[in-house]
Write a protein that holds these residues in place. Structure first.
Motif, PDB file in Angstrom:
ATOM      1  N   ARG A  25       0.813  -1.215   0.000  1.00 37.09           N
ATOM      2  CA  ARG A  25       0.000   0.000   0.000  1.00 37.09           C
ATOM      3  C   ARG A  25       0.846   1.265   0.000  1.00 37.09           C
ATOM      4  NH1 ARG A  25      -4.995  -1.114   4.256  1.00 37.09           N
ATOM      5  NH2 ARG A  25      -5.418  -3.286   3.676  1.00 37.09           N
ATOM      6  N   VAL A  27       3.595   4.188  -0.963  1.00 37.02           N
ATOM      7  CA  VAL A  27       4.005   4.881  -2.182  1.00 37.02           C
ATOM      8  C   VAL A  27       5.522   5.054  -2.143  1.00 37.02           C
ATOM      9  CG1 VAL A  27       3.846   7.012  -3.526  1.00 37.02           C
ATOM     10  CG2 VAL A  27       1.806   6.078  -2.401  1.00 37.02           C
ATOM     11  N   SER A  28       6.194   4.575  -3.176  1.00 41.29           N
ATOM     12  CA  SER A  28       7.645   4.693  -3.254  1.00 41.29           C
ATOM     13  C   SER A  28       8.040   5.979  -3.980  1.00 41.29           C
ATOM     14  CB  SER A  28       8.235   3.491  -3.998  1.00 41.29           C
ATOM     15  OG  SER A  28       7.850   3.532  -5.370  1.00 41.29           O
ATOM     16  N   LYS A  30       9.792   6.147  -6.675  1.00 39.52           N
ATOM     17  CA  LYS A  30       9.591   5.922  -8.103  1.00 39.52           C
ATOM     18  C   LYS A  30       8.120   6.099  -8.483  1.00 39.52           C
ATOM     19  CE  LYS A  30      10.362   2.621 -11.864  1.00 39.52           C
ATOM     20  NZ  LYS A  30       9.028   2.892 -12.439  1.00 39.52           N
ATOM     21  N   GLN A  31       7.243   5.555  -7.678  1.00 40.68           N
ATOM     22  CA  GLN A  31       5.808   5.698  -7.959  1.00 40.68           C
ATOM     23  C   GLN A  31       5.385   7.161  -7.915  1.00 40.68           C
ATOM     24  OE1 GLN A  31       4.529   2.994  -4.849  1.00 40.68           O
ATOM     25  NE2 GLN A  31       3.794   1.503  -6.355  1.00 40.68           N
ATOM     26  N   LEU A  32       5.970   7.893  -6.983  1.00 37.01           N
ATOM     27  CA  LEU A  32       5.663   9.319  -6.875  1.00 37.01           C
ATOM     28  C   LEU A  32       6.150  10.056  -8.123  1.00 37.01           C
ATOM     29  CD1 LEU A  32       4.360  11.125  -4.675  1.00 37.01           C
ATOM     30  CD2 LEU A  32       6.671  11.694  -3.928  1.00 37.01           C
ATOM     31  N   ASP A  34       6.385   8.819 -10.986  1.00 40.07           N
ATOM     32  CA  ASP A  34       5.534   8.395 -12.109  1.00 40.07           C
ATOM     33  C   ASP A  34       4.119   8.960 -12.024  1.00 40.07           C
ATOM     34  OD1 ASP A  34       7.614   6.962 -13.195  1.00 40.07           O
ATOM     35  OD2 ASP A  34       7.004   5.053 -12.305  1.00 40.07           O
ATOM     36  N   ALA A  36       2.031   8.947  -9.108  1.00 36.51           N
ATOM     37  CA  ALA A  36       1.120   8.334  -8.140  1.00 36.51           C
ATOM     38  C   ALA A  36       0.557   9.383  -7.197  1.00 36.51           C
ATOM     39  CB  ALA A  36       1.852   7.254  -7.347  1.00 36.51           C
ATOM     40  N   LYS A  41      -2.156   8.871   1.524  1.00 38.80           N
ATOM     41  CA  LYS A  41      -1.124   7.862   1.308  1.00 38.80           C
ATOM     42  C   LYS A  41       0.016   8.029   2.305  1.00 38.80           C
ATOM     43  CE  LYS A  41      -2.971   6.037  -2.446  1.00 38.80           C
ATOM     44  NZ  LYS A  41      -3.432   4.624  -2.496  1.00 38.80           N
TER      45      LYS A  41
END
Length: 317
Positions: A25, A27-28, A30-32, A34, A36, A41
């Motif tokens: 669940r 948020v990394s 990298k996801q941020l 990209d 996200a 969160k």
């Protein structure tokens, strides 16, 4: 991880299955990058890397509980005490980035203890208007043979615009027992007479002596070494935000700010570098979806510590 514990020990634990579930669940970085979403969160990354990636002026309220100027081990990440000047420079490294996330009419609370409070005031005054310093009684800690026991902590209250900020005093009044009830024309004066006792709703001061530190029999308790009580954070959120507002915590720890924000109908965003702490936060957020109670805050009222009756929880508040 889960260990066998005493029957009344309600300290939060995680099984291996839960650790995997809650890790998914998070948020990394990298996801941020990209795209996200970061609202509602928990971001698992270094705050100094995350902050430049977040939009400016998104938060209605920011609550900051950074490492104090003490040597402390945060689940393997060690923070070392330093000189007052070096600690001030440490604050100056990240505080401007955090402040930039505050809305023009937003408020910010910055936590600390007596050893670092001067540096906190100095650094904060360089960016915001300081309105007050709250001191709260922290009834926990070791005694000292050659000094006074440290049982107080500070919270600095600051705003972006001293002429335009939200503050709801009615939401944070404290219900106190009336020891010597005074009558005028045969009626209670400034207090309420009930079947459960005599009470007065009092305006909150900047000294709080009604806070109970989380301990092992409380469901909010975790093994985080500097966890803040939900009741403490609830006061800040209720006073300085409205339902639907966004609450931001760049040093989330075990998740108290996000959890209380969710319980009180606010949105949240938290940054925490330690992955296990993040999973604790996610489990607490899940539990908050089923139980919105906050110990010491019942029926929309903050209760004086240990002023229990049949309408309130049966453990210290």
């Amino acid at each position: 991880m889960s260990d066998k514990k005493a029957l009344r020990n309600r300290t939060l634990t995680l099984s291996q299955t839960e650790q995997k579930e809650f890790s998914a669940r998070l948020v990394s970085l990298k996801q941020l990058a990209d795209g996200a979403s970061f609202i509602d969160k928990t971001i698992n990354a270094d705050a100094m890397k995350v902050l430049p990636m977040l939009p400016d002026a998104f938060a209605d309220l920011i609550i900051i509980d950074p490492p104090y100027n003490l040597s402390k081990n945060f689940n393997g990440t060690k923070f070392s005490a330093r000189s007052e000047g070096d600690y001030l420079e440490y604050l100056r490294e990240w505080l401007p980035l955090v402040v930039s996330k505050l809305k023009p009419d937003g408020s910010l609370y910055l936590c600390g203890d007596w050893k670092c409070t001067a540096a906190l005031q100095t650094a904060l005054s360089e960016h915001l208007h300081i309105l007050n310093r709250i001191t709260w009684q922290r009834e926990k800690g070791r005694g000292a043979m050659h000094n006074w026991k440290n049982s107080m902590e500070d919270i600095w209250f600051a705003v972006a615009n001293s002429n335009d900020y939200f503050f709801n005093v009615d939401a944070v009044k404290l219900r106190r027992q009336v020891i010597a009830p005074y009558h005028s024309d045969g009626k209670p004066k400034d207090w309420e007479e009930t079947a459960d006792g005599n009470y007065r709703m009092t305006c909150p001061s900047n000294f709080w002596d009604d806070i109970c530190i989380p301990f092992w029999s409380m469901p909010e308790n975790t093994d985080h070494p500097t966890q803040k009580p939900e009741k403490l954070i609830a006061k800040l959120i209720l006073a300085s935000s409205e339902k639907g507002d966004i609450i931001f915590d760049p040093f989330l720890g075990s998740g108290t700010t996000s959890v209380v924000a969710k319980k009180l109908g606010r949105h949240y965003c938290g940054i925490e570098e330690n992955s296990e702490y993040c999973c604790w936060a996610e489990k607490r957020l899940m539990l908050a979806g089923h139980d919105t109670s906050i110990q010491g805050y019942t029926g929309g009222v903050f209760w004086e510590r240990n002023s229990l009756n049949k309408h309130k929880p049966t453990i210290a508040n």
